[in-house]
Scaffold this active site. Structure first.
Site, PDB file in Angstrom:
ATOM      1  N   GLN A  45      82.176  60.524 -37.129  1.00 44.24           N
ATOM      2  CA  GLN A  45      81.936  60.055 -35.554  1.00 44.24           C
ATOM      3  C   GLN A  45      81.147  59.310 -35.339  1.00 44.24           C
ATOM      4  O   GLN A  45      81.090  58.415 -34.273  1.00 44.24           O
ATOM      5  CB  GLN A  45      81.395  61.547 -34.976  1.00 44.24           C
ATOM      6  CG  GLN A  45      82.319  62.720 -34.700  1.00 44.24           C
ATOM      7  CD  GLN A  45      81.613  63.586 -33.988  1.00 44.24           C
ATOM      8  OE1 GLN A  45      80.719  64.560 -34.386  1.00 44.24           O
ATOM      9  NE2 GLN A  45      81.955  64.014 -32.687  1.00 44.24           N
ATOM     10  N   CYS A  99      83.008  68.330 -27.703  1.00 44.52           N
ATOM     11  CA  CYS A  99      82.803  67.480 -29.025  1.00 44.52           C
ATOM     12  C   CYS A  99      82.245  66.198 -28.079  1.00 44.52           C
ATOM     13  O   CYS A  99      82.800  65.513 -27.124  1.00 44.52           O
ATOM     14  CB  CYS A  99      83.853  67.014 -29.401  1.00 44.52           C
ATOM     15  SG  CYS A  99      84.125  66.058 -31.123  1.00 44.52           S
ATOM     16  N   LEU A 100      81.125  65.458 -29.045  1.00 42.02           N
ATOM     17  CA  LEU A 100      80.638  64.253 -28.379  1.00 42.02           C
ATOM     18  C   LEU A 100      81.470  63.030 -28.583  1.00 42.02           C
ATOM     19  O   LEU A 100      81.415  62.237 -27.808  1.00 42.02           O
ATOM     20  CB  LEU A 100      79.416  64.023 -29.356  1.00 42.02           C
ATOM     21  CG  LEU A 100      78.087  64.875 -28.995  1.00 42.02           C
ATOM     22  CD1 LEU A 100      77.097  64.343 -30.070  1.00 42.02           C
ATOM     23  CD2 LEU A 100      77.851  64.754 -27.685  1.00 42.02           C
ATOM     24  N   HIS A 125      86.076  67.612 -38.791  1.00 38.86           N
ATOM     25  CA  HIS A 125      85.803  66.162 -38.631  1.00 38.86           C
ATOM     26  C   HIS A 125      85.879  65.407 -39.937  1.00 38.86           C
ATOM     27  O   HIS A 125      86.429  64.172 -40.054  1.00 38.86           O
ATOM     28  CB  HIS A 125      84.565  65.885 -37.854  1.00 38.86           C
ATOM     29  CG  HIS A 125      84.554  65.773 -36.566  1.00 38.86           C
ATOM     30  ND1 HIS A 125      85.220  65.110 -35.676  1.00 38.86           N
ATOM     31  CD2 HIS A 125      83.893  66.659 -35.435  1.00 38.86           C
ATOM     32  CE1 HIS A 125      84.854  65.331 -34.443  1.00 38.86           C
ATOM     33  NE2 HIS A 125      84.033  66.142 -34.287  1.00 38.86           N
ATOM     34  N   HIS A 150      84.214  73.212 -36.761  1.00 34.88           N
ATOM     35  CA  HIS A 150      84.434  72.019 -36.108  1.00 34.88           C
ATOM     36  C   HIS A 150      83.982  70.759 -36.951  1.00 34.88           C
ATOM     37  O   HIS A 150      84.791  69.868 -37.031  1.00 34.88           O
ATOM     38  CB  HIS A 150      83.702  72.217 -34.797  1.00 34.88           C
ATOM     39  CG  HIS A 150      83.937  71.098 -33.905  1.00 34.88           C
ATOM     40  ND1 HIS A 150      84.737  71.419 -32.628  1.00 34.88           N
ATOM     41  CD2 HIS A 150      83.453  69.855 -33.819  1.00 34.88           C
ATOM     42  CE1 HIS A 150      84.482  69.849 -32.004  1.00 34.88           C
ATOM     43  NE2 HIS A 150      83.930  69.049 -32.952  1.00 34.88           N
ATOM     44  N   GLU A 151      82.955  70.919 -37.549  1.00 33.99           N
ATOM     45  CA  GLU A 151      82.403  69.693 -38.092  1.00 33.99           C
ATOM     46  C   GLU A 151      83.010  69.330 -39.577  1.00 33.99           C
ATOM     47  O   GLU A 151      83.364  68.292 -39.795  1.00 33.99           O
ATOM     48  CB  GLU A 151      80.822  69.813 -38.135  1.00 33.99           C
ATOM     49  CG  GLU A 151      79.809  69.914 -36.969  1.00 33.99           C
ATOM     50  CD  GLU A 151      80.188  69.047 -36.042  1.00 33.99           C
ATOM     51  OE1 GLU A 151      80.524  67.811 -36.289  1.00 33.99           O
ATOM     52  OE2 GLU A 151      80.159  69.243 -34.737  1.00 33.99           O
ATOM     53  N   GLY A 169      76.153  69.388 -32.901  1.00 33.69           N
ATOM     54  CA  GLY A 169      76.707  69.113 -34.173  1.00 33.69           C
ATOM     55  C   GLY A 169      77.126  67.675 -34.208  1.00 33.69           C
ATOM     56  O   GLY A 169      77.754  67.356 -33.020  1.00 33.69           O
TER      57      GLY A 169
HETATM   58 NI    NI Z   1      83.285  66.976 -32.595  1.00 34.32          NI
END
Ligand code: NI
Length: 174
Positions: free
Chosen positions: A51, A91-92, A137, A133-134, A46
Protein backbone atom coordinates in the site's frame (compact mmCIF):
# COMPACT_ATOMS: atom_id res chain seq x y z
CA UNK A 1 10.52 8.78 10.67
CA UNK A 2 8.43 9.95 7.80
CA UNK A 3 4.83 9.54 6.83
CA UNK A 4 4.34 7.66 3.56
CA UNK A 5 1.75 8.10 0.82
CA UNK A 6 -0.88 5.35 0.80
CA UNK A 7 -1.85 4.22 -2.72
CA UNK A 8 -5.55 4.61 -3.42
CA UNK A 9 -7.74 2.17 -5.34
CA UNK A 10 -7.84 1.61 -8.30
CA UNK A 11 -4.07 2.30 -8.50
CA UNK A 12 -2.60 -0.66 -10.44
CA UNK A 13 0.40 -0.86 -8.10
CA UNK A 14 -1.96 -2.34 -5.49
CA UNK A 15 -2.08 -5.40 -7.77
CA UNK A 16 1.64 -6.19 -7.61
CA UNK A 17 2.67 -9.39 -5.84
CA UNK A 18 5.21 -8.67 -3.09
CA UNK A 19 8.57 -10.44 -2.92
CA UNK A 20 9.91 -12.43 0.02
CA UNK A 21 12.28 -10.53 2.33
CA UNK A 22 15.63 -12.32 2.40
CA UNK A 23 17.23 -10.33 5.19
CA UNK A 24 15.65 -8.32 8.01
CA UNK A 25 18.08 -5.42 8.30
CA UNK A 26 18.08 -1.76 9.37
CA UNK A 27 16.65 -0.79 6.01
CA UNK A 28 13.59 -2.95 6.61
CA UNK A 29 13.31 -1.71 10.21
CA UNK A 30 13.31 1.86 8.97
CA UNK A 31 10.50 1.03 6.52
CA UNK A 32 8.61 -0.59 9.44
CA UNK A 33 8.94 2.60 11.55
CA UNK A 34 7.59 4.71 8.70
CA UNK A 35 4.74 2.28 8.09
CA UNK A 36 3.70 2.42 11.76
CA UNK A 37 3.78 6.21 11.71
CA UNK A 38 1.63 6.21 8.57
CA UNK A 39 -0.83 3.62 9.89
CA UNK A 40 -1.35 5.40 13.22
CA UNK A 41 -1.68 8.81 11.59
CA UNK A 42 -4.27 7.47 9.15
CA UNK A 43 -6.04 5.66 12.01
CA UNK A 44 -5.78 2.27 10.37
CA UNK A 45 -5.50 -1.08 12.13
CA UNK A 46 -3.20 -2.56 9.49
CA UNK A 47 -0.96 -1.48 6.64
CA UNK A 48 0.76 -3.66 4.06
CA UNK A 49 4.01 -2.60 2.37
CA UNK A 50 2.24 -2.92 -1.00
CA UNK A 51 0.00 0.00 0.00
CA UNK A 52 3.01 2.30 0.32
CA UNK A 53 4.43 1.06 -3.00
CA UNK A 54 7.06 -1.19 -1.42
CA UNK A 55 6.61 -4.65 -2.88
CA UNK A 56 8.05 -6.75 -0.08
CA UNK A 57 6.25 -9.28 2.08
CA UNK A 58 5.69 -7.21 5.18
CA UNK A 59 2.80 -5.68 7.06
CA UNK A 60 2.20 -3.88 10.34
CA UNK A 61 -0.93 -4.05 12.46
CA UNK A 62 -2.43 -2.86 15.72
CA UNK A 63 -5.94 -4.08 16.44
CA UNK A 64 -5.95 -3.10 20.10
CA UNK A 65 -8.51 -0.64 21.40
CA UNK A 66 -5.89 1.81 22.68
CA UNK A 67 -3.62 1.40 19.64
CA UNK A 68 -0.72 0.37 21.82
CA UNK A 69 0.02 -3.14 20.58
CA UNK A 70 2.12 -2.73 17.44
CA UNK A 71 2.76 -5.98 15.55
CA UNK A 72 5.06 -6.68 12.64
CA UNK A 73 4.73 -9.63 10.25
CA UNK A 74 7.50 -10.35 7.74
CA UNK A 75 7.05 -13.14 5.15
CA UNK A 76 3.77 -14.12 6.85
CA UNK A 77 2.04 -17.39 6.09
CA UNK A 78 -1.24 -18.76 7.35
CA UNK A 79 -0.67 -22.34 8.44
CA UNK A 80 -4.12 -23.09 9.84
CA UNK A 81 -7.57 -21.66 9.25
CA UNK A 82 -10.96 -22.71 10.55
CA UNK A 83 -14.54 -21.52 10.63
CA UNK A 84 -16.23 -18.70 8.76
CA UNK A 85 -16.87 -15.18 9.89
CA UNK A 86 -18.43 -12.27 8.03
CA UNK A 87 -17.67 -8.75 9.12
CA UNK A 88 -17.38 -5.19 7.84
CA UNK A 89 -13.95 -4.34 6.48
CA UNK A 90 -12.35 -1.08 5.50
CA UNK A 91 -8.95 -0.28 4.05
CA UNK A 92 -6.68 2.77 3.97
CA UNK A 93 -6.55 2.41 0.18
CA UNK A 94 -10.37 2.81 0.09
CA UNK A 95 -11.22 5.88 2.20
CA UNK A 96 -14.78 5.78 3.50
CA UNK A 97 -15.59 2.38 1.97
CA UNK A 98 -16.79 -0.50 4.14
CA UNK A 99 -18.11 -3.85 3.02
CA UNK A 100 -18.90 -7.24 4.49
CA UNK A 101 -16.36 -9.93 3.62
CA UNK A 102 -16.28 -13.57 4.65
CA UNK A 103 -13.04 -14.78 6.23
CA UNK A 104 -11.79 -17.66 8.31
CA UNK A 105 -12.76 -17.18 11.94
CA UNK A 106 -9.57 -18.48 13.53
CA UNK A 107 -6.14 -18.68 12.01
CA UNK A 108 -2.57 -19.50 12.89
CA UNK A 109 0.11 -17.43 11.22
CA UNK A 110 3.88 -17.81 11.17
CA UNK A 111 6.15 -14.91 10.28
CA UNK A 112 9.41 -13.19 11.15
CA UNK A 113 9.47 -10.30 13.64
CA UNK A 114 11.52 -7.12 13.23
CA UNK A 115 14.61 -8.90 14.54
CA UNK A 116 14.23 -11.64 11.96
CA UNK A 117 13.08 -14.17 14.58
CA UNK A 118 10.43 -16.65 13.50
CA UNK A 119 7.22 -16.72 15.54
CA UNK A 120 3.83 -18.31 15.30
CA UNK A 121 0.58 -17.07 16.77
CA UNK A 122 -3.11 -17.80 16.71
CA UNK A 123 -5.67 -15.11 16.14
CA UNK A 124 -9.41 -14.69 16.03
CA UNK A 125 -11.87 -11.83 15.63
CA UNK A 126 -10.59 -8.50 14.37
CA UNK A 127 -6.94 -9.56 14.41
CA UNK A 128 -7.66 -12.68 12.35
CA UNK A 129 -9.52 -10.55 9.77
CA UNK A 130 -6.75 -8.00 9.72
CA UNK A 131 -4.03 -10.63 9.13
CA UNK A 132 -5.98 -12.21 6.25
CA UNK A 133 -6.72 -8.79 4.72
CA UNK A 134 -3.06 -7.70 4.89
CA UNK A 135 -1.69 -10.97 3.48
CA UNK A 136 -4.12 -10.53 0.58
CA UNK A 137 -2.53 -7.11 -0.09
CA UNK A 138 0.89 -8.79 -0.40
CA UNK A 139 -0.63 -11.02 -3.09
CA UNK A 140 -2.17 -8.07 -4.95
CA UNK A 141 -5.63 -9.02 -3.75
CA UNK A 142 -8.09 -6.48 -2.35
CA UNK A 143 -11.15 -6.85 -0.13
CA UNK A 144 -13.42 -5.60 -2.92
CA UNK A 145 -12.41 -8.66 -4.95
CA UNK A 146 -14.77 -10.63 -2.68
CA UNK A 147 -17.72 -8.44 -3.70
CA UNK A 148 -19.85 -8.67 -6.82
CA UNK A 149 -18.45 -6.95 -9.96
CA UNK A 150 -21.31 -4.48 -9.76
CA UNK A 151 -20.48 -3.42 -6.20
CA UNK A 152 -16.79 -3.24 -7.02
CA UNK A 153 -17.50 -1.03 -10.02
CA UNK A 154 -19.62 1.30 -7.92
CA UNK A 155 -16.81 1.64 -5.38
CA UNK A 156 -14.26 2.29 -8.14
CA UNK A 157 -16.39 5.08 -9.62
CA UNK A 158 -16.97 6.68 -6.22
CA UNK A 159 -13.26 6.70 -5.36
CA UNK A 160 -12.18 7.93 -8.80
CA UNK A 161 -14.62 10.79 -8.52
CA UNK A 162 -13.30 11.71 -5.06
CA UNK A 163 -9.72 11.55 -6.32
CA UNK A 164 -10.55 13.86 -9.24
CA UNK A 165 -12.16 16.33 -6.85
CA UNK A 166 -9.21 16.20 -4.46
CA UNK A 167 -6.81 16.87 -7.37
CA UNK A 168 -8.94 19.75 -8.58
CA UNK A 169 -8.95 21.42 -5.14
CA UNK A 170 -5.22 20.83 -4.76
CA UNK A 171 -4.60 22.56 -8.11
CA UNK A 172 -6.87 25.48 -7.29
CA UNK A 173 -5.14 26.03 -3.97
CA UNK A 174 -1.83 26.71 -5.73
NI1 NI B 1 -6.21 -2.81 3.27
Amino acid sequence: MAKMTVLQYPDERLRKVAQKIEKVDDNIRSVIDDMFETMYEEQGVGLAATQVDIHKRLFVADCSEDQNEPMVFINPEITEAEGHFKNDEGCLSFPGVYAKVERAEKITVTALDKNGERFSRSAEGLLAICIQHEIDHLNGKLFVDYLSPLKRERIRKKLEKEQRLAEKYATEAH
